[in-house]
Scaffold this motif. Structure first.
Motif, short mmCIF file in Angstrom:
data_model
loop_
_atom_site.label_atom_id
_atom_site.label_comp_id
_atom_site.label_asym_id
_atom_site.label_seq_id
_atom_site.Cartn_x
_atom_site.Cartn_y
_atom_site.Cartn_z
N GLN A 42 24.13 -67.34 104.46
CA GLN A 42 25.23 -68.18 104.98
C GLN A 42 26.50 -67.18 105.40
O GLN A 42 26.97 -67.34 106.46
N ALA A 43 26.42 -65.85 104.59
CA ALA A 43 27.41 -64.89 104.76
C ALA A 43 27.19 -64.28 106.48
O ALA A 43 28.06 -64.30 106.96
N LEU A 98 22.57 -67.48 100.04
CA LEU A 98 24.37 -67.04 100.34
C LEU A 98 24.13 -65.90 101.40
O LEU A 98 25.21 -65.80 102.19
N ASN A 99 23.17 -64.97 101.14
CA ASN A 99 23.44 -63.90 102.33
C ASN A 99 23.20 -64.25 103.70
O ASN A 99 24.02 -63.73 104.56
N GLU A 104 18.45 -68.16 95.73
CA GLU A 104 19.74 -68.56 95.88
C GLU A 104 20.52 -67.46 96.56
O GLU A 104 21.44 -67.64 97.27
N ILE A 105 20.35 -66.50 95.99
CA ILE A 105 21.06 -65.16 96.52
C ILE A 105 20.71 -64.83 98.00
O ILE A 105 21.68 -64.72 98.92
N ASP A 106 19.54 -65.12 98.08
CA ASP A 106 19.22 -64.91 99.85
C ASP A 106 19.92 -65.83 100.77
O ASP A 106 20.15 -65.60 101.63
N VAL A 163 16.58 -67.51 91.36
CA VAL A 163 17.83 -67.20 91.32
C VAL A 163 18.02 -66.34 92.67
O VAL A 163 19.00 -66.46 93.51
N GLN A 164 16.96 -65.45 92.99
CA GLN A 164 16.89 -64.68 93.93
C GLN A 164 16.95 -65.19 95.24
O GLN A 164 17.77 -64.85 96.37
N GLN A 196 7.74 -64.04 79.51
CA GLN A 196 8.16 -63.10 80.73
C GLN A 196 7.73 -63.58 82.06
O GLN A 196 8.66 -63.73 82.82
N LYS A 228 11.71 -67.64 87.19
CA LYS A 228 13.14 -67.95 87.38
C LYS A 228 14.09 -66.98 88.03
O LYS A 228 15.19 -67.34 88.60
N ILE A 229 13.73 -65.66 87.82
CA ILE A 229 14.50 -64.68 88.68
C ILE A 229 14.29 -64.88 90.14
O ILE A 229 14.96 -64.66 91.03
N ASP A 230 12.88 -65.26 90.58
CA ASP A 230 12.62 -65.50 91.95
C ASP A 230 13.36 -66.64 92.42
O ASP A 230 13.91 -66.67 93.44
N ALA A 269 10.27 -66.07 83.06
CA ALA A 269 11.69 -65.29 83.21
C ALA A 269 11.33 -64.78 84.87
O ALA A 269 12.17 -64.90 85.58
N ILE A 270 10.54 -64.24 85.23
CA ILE A 270 10.11 -63.62 86.43
C ILE A 270 10.14 -64.98 87.43
O ILE A 270 10.82 -64.73 88.47
#
Ligand code: CA
Ligand code: CA
Ligand code: MG
Ligand code: MG
Lengths: 219, 219
Positions: free
Chosen positions: B37-38, B34-35, B30-32, B27-28, B17, B23-25, B20-21
């Motif tokens: 860049q947008a 992209l945000n 990467e999302i940040d 991925v998060q 777990q 890895k979520i961080d 996983a946490i």
């Protein structure tokens, strides 16, 4: 006829002003067109990044599935005790933002088999209707007999206020019955704009809260 | 040692777990990215259209200059009688949106020589300061002796309520003294977001109002 000359000058000035107003209106139309083009380009950028974010959201969902009770922990601040029991069976949350901004967004809650209701997925969806008004719809929940949490809220005085003396919170599931105020749906906006962009921070904050509560209860 | 085995399984699950946490961080993050860049791409679109709109705003200002009292008529709903007298000398309004969104915007009021103050241009400017807080500054007005309209508001009971029995409105010029609540400056936002995008509609609406008032006064 100096009076006539004066009137003619005034008429001339009025005519020039009227022409200027018509030209301002034409320039204004060009500005309006540019504004529309700007909105369309911004929409395209948003659509592009929605697509680019998608695989990361997918990967994030896979990782979240490895953590038992991730979602119920992340959203626990919004729940009363019975909601939390039912949401132990929540396996996945996802938010779909539709291509066209007017089409709005949809929040999907995926559930394992559970003793509360038969639905596999419960959704609430927000969009603008034909007349441009905000509108929402939600999945009807097929509650198992005696399990309808929307009919229990506040119905049991013994349970009300049990948890650390707080007043019992209205059931989260009432939200799926309330499609009346789609333009100002605070819970929908909290989930879409706050929790969905970074659920990990809600999960971690809630875990810390629970640890603190447990320590508090031991005193 | 079935108890030890059990503990080892639990430890193993905890470790998974925790991974996983982490890895979520990731991925998060990467999302940040992209945000961010947008946001940058959207800013570039806005900057591009600010440039494209500029010549039309210039043309519009030239045409507006041909209509006496255009601006005082357009904004007259915001003014009391003495403000309106002073703003007969207002020749041009323009709104500058700065390149960087954080740099905010500036509203410039250009004046002819007039009996009220010495300034040629009076401006109010909104931006985010170094700590990201909204902040504003305004041109100090060099009032001619006895002409300071910010000291007259409500000071003359004979004049108060004279106009159609309405309560006398606070002077528009007080706005240039009030740089305290830059994050919620309603007047700044009305000028930037409502009047500046289409001043002609305010001018025409105000002209119709005035005609209606004049007819009313003749009864
Ligand atoms: Ca809770
Ligand atoms: Ca007025
Ligand atoms: Mg799970
Ligand atoms: Mg003029």
């Amino acid at each position: 006829d100096s009076k006539n000359n004066h009137e003619t000058n005034e008429e001339q000035a009025d005519k020039e002003q009227q022409e200027a107003i018509e030209k301002i209106d034409e320039v204004q139309n060009e500005i309006d067109k540019l504004n529309e083009q700007a909105s369309e380009e911004i929409l395209k950028v948003e659509q592009k990044y929605n697509k680019l974010r998608q695989p990361y959201f997918g990967k994030r969902s896979e990782l979240i599935a490895k953590i038992p009770n991730f979602w119920v922990t992340a959203v626990s601040a919004l729940l009363n005790e019975e909601d939390e029991e039912a949401l132990q069976y929540l396996t996945k949350v996802d938010v779909q933002e539709f291509e066209d901004i007017k089409s709005g967004y949809k929040i999907n809650f995926h559930f394992d088999d559970n003793p509360y209701f038969d639905n596999k997925v419960i959704s609430k969806e927000f969009h603008l209707n034909d007349t441009g008004e905000p509108s929402s719809k939600a999945t009807p929940i097929n509650w198992k007999e005696g399990k309808d949490l929307t009919k229990k809220a506040g119905g049991s005085p013994a349970k009300a206020g049990k948890k650390r003396g707080h007043e019992e919170q209205e059931s989260f599931f009432i939200w799926f019955l309330d499609t009346g105020d789609a333009g100002a749906d605070e819970l929908g906006e909290v989930i879409k704009d706050d929790i969905w962009p970074n659920p990990l921070q809600y999960y971690l904050a809630s875990e810390i809260d629970e640890d603190a509560d447990e320590e508090g209860e031991m005193d």
